[in-house]
Scaffold this motif. Structure first.
Motif, PDB file in Angstrom:
ATOM      1  N   ALA A  45       0.833  -1.209   0.000  1.00 11.87           N
ATOM      2  CA  ALA A  45       0.000   0.000   0.000  1.00 11.87           C
ATOM      3  C   ALA A  45       0.862   1.250   0.000  1.00 11.87           C
ATOM      4  N   SER A  46       2.040   1.206   0.649  1.00 14.65           N
ATOM      5  CA  SER A  46       2.909   2.384   0.628  1.00 14.65           C
ATOM      6  C   SER A  46       3.484   2.604  -0.766  1.00 14.65           C
ATOM      7  N   VAL A  49       0.747   4.347  -2.591  1.00 12.15           N
ATOM      8  CA  VAL A  49       0.647   5.725  -2.108  1.00 12.15           C
ATOM      9  C   VAL A  49       1.764   6.590  -2.684  1.00 12.15           C
ATOM     10  N   LEU A  52       0.560   7.676  -5.896  1.00 11.85           N
ATOM     11  CA  LEU A  52      -0.479   8.693  -5.713  1.00 11.85           C
ATOM     12  C   LEU A  52       0.134  10.060  -5.452  1.00 11.85           C
ATOM     13  N   VAL A  53       1.174  10.097  -4.600  1.00 14.46           N
ATOM     14  CA  VAL A  53       1.794  11.385  -4.271  1.00 14.46           C
ATOM     15  C   VAL A  53       2.542  11.926  -5.476  1.00 14.46           C
ATOM     16  N   LEU A 138      -6.044  -0.019   2.908  1.00 12.88           N
ATOM     17  CA  LEU A 138      -5.222   1.180   3.079  1.00 12.88           C
ATOM     18  C   LEU A 138      -5.171   1.992   1.789  1.00 12.88           C
ATOM     19  N   VAL A 142      -6.433   6.048   1.368  1.00 15.40           N
ATOM     20  CA  VAL A 142      -5.610   7.168   0.899  1.00 15.40           C
ATOM     21  C   VAL A 142      -6.127   7.702  -0.438  1.00 15.40           C
ATOM     22  N   SER A 146      -7.272  11.540  -0.989  1.00 20.87           N
ATOM     23  CA  SER A 146      -6.619  12.431  -1.954  1.00 20.87           C
ATOM     24  C   SER A 146      -7.641  13.014  -2.922  1.00 20.87           C
TER      25      SER A 146
END
Lengths: 157, 84, 89
Positions: A45-46, A49, A52-53, A138, A142, A146
């Motif tokens: 999941a990180s 993410v 995503l960032v 998760l 997020v 977002s």
């Protein structure tokens, strides 16, 4: 805040597959090495993410819908509970596959040994289902946060 | 003094120092990154205390996901903390 | 006035924490209990997994993991319920 630069996007797209491979390794080897479903799911999941960032939520939301993610999460939870219910002939959460010569059914020798993927009974299957659940849960949290932040910023203008 | 004892003394001091930096900073984006640094040092401390499972979970959730959520929250609101 | 109140709360809280630290056992004690010995001896034979932590989390204490999964499910359901309608407007 402005759009992330080209350096950030390039580094994120290079690092992303390695994060995926490491997270899936932690999930699949949960019964041999430290880690398990929750830890490996948090790593995968990180990675999502990170995308995503770096690329912005609109780019990712075109490819992944949060309704699909919540369906995946429910599949993980249901398979976890049904694996627990399958051992109900003895007790709830009984390890019915350990010792049988079926899939994941071998018993390792006592003490420290190099390890074998084909051991552990229902533990690897439970690791996979919990990992699926944590990845989907998760990432959905997020992603929705977002998208909410983006729509709020557009409304303010 | 062995290397492990030095780490066991220096790491908690660094964790406390980064927590103080989080409170003291006025720029909220920098404070979020300092919180990620604190989480990473905390996961190293868990690893030194022979709890690798907790260390992996802390590094994944604390250092990455929490920072991302805080960054999205800062994106939707203001970046600087006002004096009021 | 406000700062003095914050200082008082800080001092009381840190006194409580320090008095707890003074009553802690030394690091690593109690050294052995029956449950530890049972799990270390029997986890590999009973569950077939080399990692004793995973065998405790998913087999001996499976109910706790079920509770943790329920907590995560409730959190995701709450976040999606509150924020999803606003995200698509």
């Amino acid at each position: 805040m402005s759009e992330p630069s080209k350096i950030v996007k390039t580094i994120a797209s290079i690092i992303f597959p390695f994060t995926m491979v490491f997270g899936i390794y932690v999930i699949l080897h949960g019964h041999l090495t430290p880690g398990g479903g929750f830890q490996g799911g948090a790593i995968v999941a990180s990675g999502i993410v990170l995308l995503l960032v770096a690329f912005g939520s609109a780019e990712i939301a075109k490819r992944v819908k949060e309704s699909h993610l919540s369906i995946l999460e429910s599949i993980g939870a249901l398979s976890f509970i049904s694996l627990a219910l399958l051992g109900l002939s003895t007790t709830f959460f009984y390890n019915f596959l350990a010792g049988s010569n079926f899939i994941f059914g071998r018993i390792p020798p006592f003490g420290s040994n190099p390890g074998d993927m084909n051991t552990g009974g229902v533990l690897p299957l439970m690791n996979i289902s919990v990992g699926l659940k944590v990845i989907a849960g998760l990432s959905a949290i997020v992603l929705v946060l977002s998208l909410f932040a983006r729509s709020r910023k557009q409304r303010k203008r | 003094m062995p290397f492990q004892e030095i780490i066991n003394i220096v790491l908690p001091l660094m964790i406390v120092a980064s927590a103080v930096i989080v409170v003291a900073l006025k720029d909220l984006l920098a404070a979020a990154i300092a919180l990620a640094v604190m989480s990473l040092l905390l996961s190293l401390e868990f690893y030194m205390l022979h709890a690798p499972d907790v260390a992996i979970a802390e590094a994944g959730v604390g250092a990455c996901l929490t920072t991302a959520i805080l960054i999205f929250a800062i994106k939707a609101t203001r970046r600087m903390e006002d004096g009021r | 006035m406000n700062k003095i109140a914050i200082l008082m709360v800080f001092i009381i809280f840190s006194c409580a924490l320090i008095s707890t630290i003074l009553t802690l056992r030394p690091f690593g004690e109690p050294k052995s209990t029956e449950m530890d010995d049972y799990i270390i001896k029997n986890a590999q034979n009973e569950t077939g997994s080399n990692n004793a932590v995973t065998s405790v989390v998913f087999d001996y204490r499976g109910f706790d993991t079920l509770g943790e999964a329920t907590v995560l499910f409730t959190a995701v359901a709450g976040v999606l319920l509150v924020l999803r309608r606003n995200a698509h407007e």
